[in-house]
Design an enzyme around this catalytic site. Structure first.
Site, PDB file in Angstrom:
ATOM      1  CB  VAL A 124      -0.838   0.323   1.225  1.00  0.00           C
ATOM      2  CG1 VAL A 124      -1.453   1.253   0.820  1.00  0.00           C
ATOM      3  CG2 VAL A 124      -1.426  -1.296   1.317  1.00  0.00           C
ATOM      4  CB  CYS A 125       0.857   4.548   0.701  1.00  0.00           C
ATOM      5  SG  CYS A 125       1.793   5.680   0.564  1.00  0.00           S
ATOM      6  CG  ASN A 126       6.021   6.062  -1.327  1.00  0.00           C
ATOM      7  OD1 ASN A 126       5.912   5.135  -1.971  1.00  0.00           O
ATOM      8  ND2 ASN A 126       5.669   6.981  -0.013  1.00  0.00           N
ATOM      9  CB  THR A 144       2.864   3.128  -4.885  1.00  0.00           C
ATOM     10  OG1 THR A 144       3.115   3.898  -4.476  1.00  0.00           O
ATOM     11  CG2 THR A 144       4.215   4.219  -6.706  1.00  0.00           C
TER      12      THR A 144
END
Length: 255
Positions: A124-126, A144
């Site tokens: 998730v995300c970075n 991302t």
């Protein structure tokens, strides 16, 4: 080692948990990496969705059982050390972590090992950047957070999805944008792992029905001024991710 459960029994919650997960259900092991600087909003959906699943074992993973600070000011007790992590997880999930944590060779090595063995893999995300540093994006279709999209080709991705939904699926790999992406990736895994009927039950238990009050958090909706401010805020952090993660991926690729 694993943190022993010393919480006070809550009969009402226990009855609910037993109804969702009857006695004798096989364990469904979920590991979530929560090192220093993890972003709570990127892990809470994973914890919430899988916590309702039959046989759920949630392992909050870190090097030690010392408290770690999520950003900002979200102190959390890891439950399981890297060394005591189950050999094979059903799900390994990685939320956004600080660059200093993402670039840590011990963290990268742990994620590389567990990620190759897990049945399902969520970034998730970075957190997706950490999966890339561990060599787990090689040849994959991924996404991302907005400002890290440019890193993914350098981390071995075959295709980078820059628009559309919150989650991109490629085989057993689920990569997601921030925030609601953690809920959506987890629900999508539940749909595959437990079937549509249970996934719909989990969806209802959560009453998952997002309605962004300010519209979607996209560059198009934000406009150039707000998008520029955001970019200025996070550019140094993205550079820090790049320096450590790309070098780690290149070492992985070279064997």
């Amino acid at each position: 080692m694993m943190q022993k459960n010393q919480s006070q029994p809550l009969p009402s919650y226990q009855r609910f948990a037993q109804a969702m997960s009857p006695s004798g259900t096989r364990p469904f092991r979920v590991g979530i990496v929560i090192g220093p600087g993890f972003l709570p909003m990127d892990m809470v959906g994973i914890q919430a969705v899988f916590g309702f699943c039959p046989g759920a074992e949630i392992h909050l993973l870190w090097k030690s059982l010392d408290l770690v600070e999520g950003f900002p000011a979200w102190w959390t007790q890891p439950t399981t050390t890297f060394s005591d992590c189950p050999e094979k997880l059903d799900v390994l999930a990685v939320p956004m972590l600080a660059p200093e944590t993402t670039n840590d060779p011990e963290v990268i090595a742990f994620v590389a090992k567990q990620g190759r063995q897990a049945k399902y893999l969520i970034g998730v995300c970075n957190g997706v950047v950490l999966l890339g540093a561990a060599g787990l994006l090689e040849g994959k279709r991924v996404t991302t957070s907005l400002n890290s999209l440019s890193l993914l080709h350098q981390l071995g991705a075959a295709e980078v999805v820059t628009s559309g939904g919150s989650v991109v699926v490629d085989g057993n790999l689920y990569t997601a944008r921030p925030s609601i992406g953690s809920f959506e990736a987890a629900l999508m895994v539940v749909d595959v792992a437990f079937g549509r009927e249970f996934a719909e039950l989990a969806n209802l238990v959560l009453e998952y029905d997002p309605h962004p009050p300010l519209g979607p958090g996209t560059l198009e909706n934000a406009g150039k001024v707000i998008a520029g401010k955001y970019s200025n805020l996070i550019d140094d952090m993205i550079q820090a991710y790049s320096q450590g993660a790309v070098a780690a991926y290149q070492r992985q690729a070279q064997g």
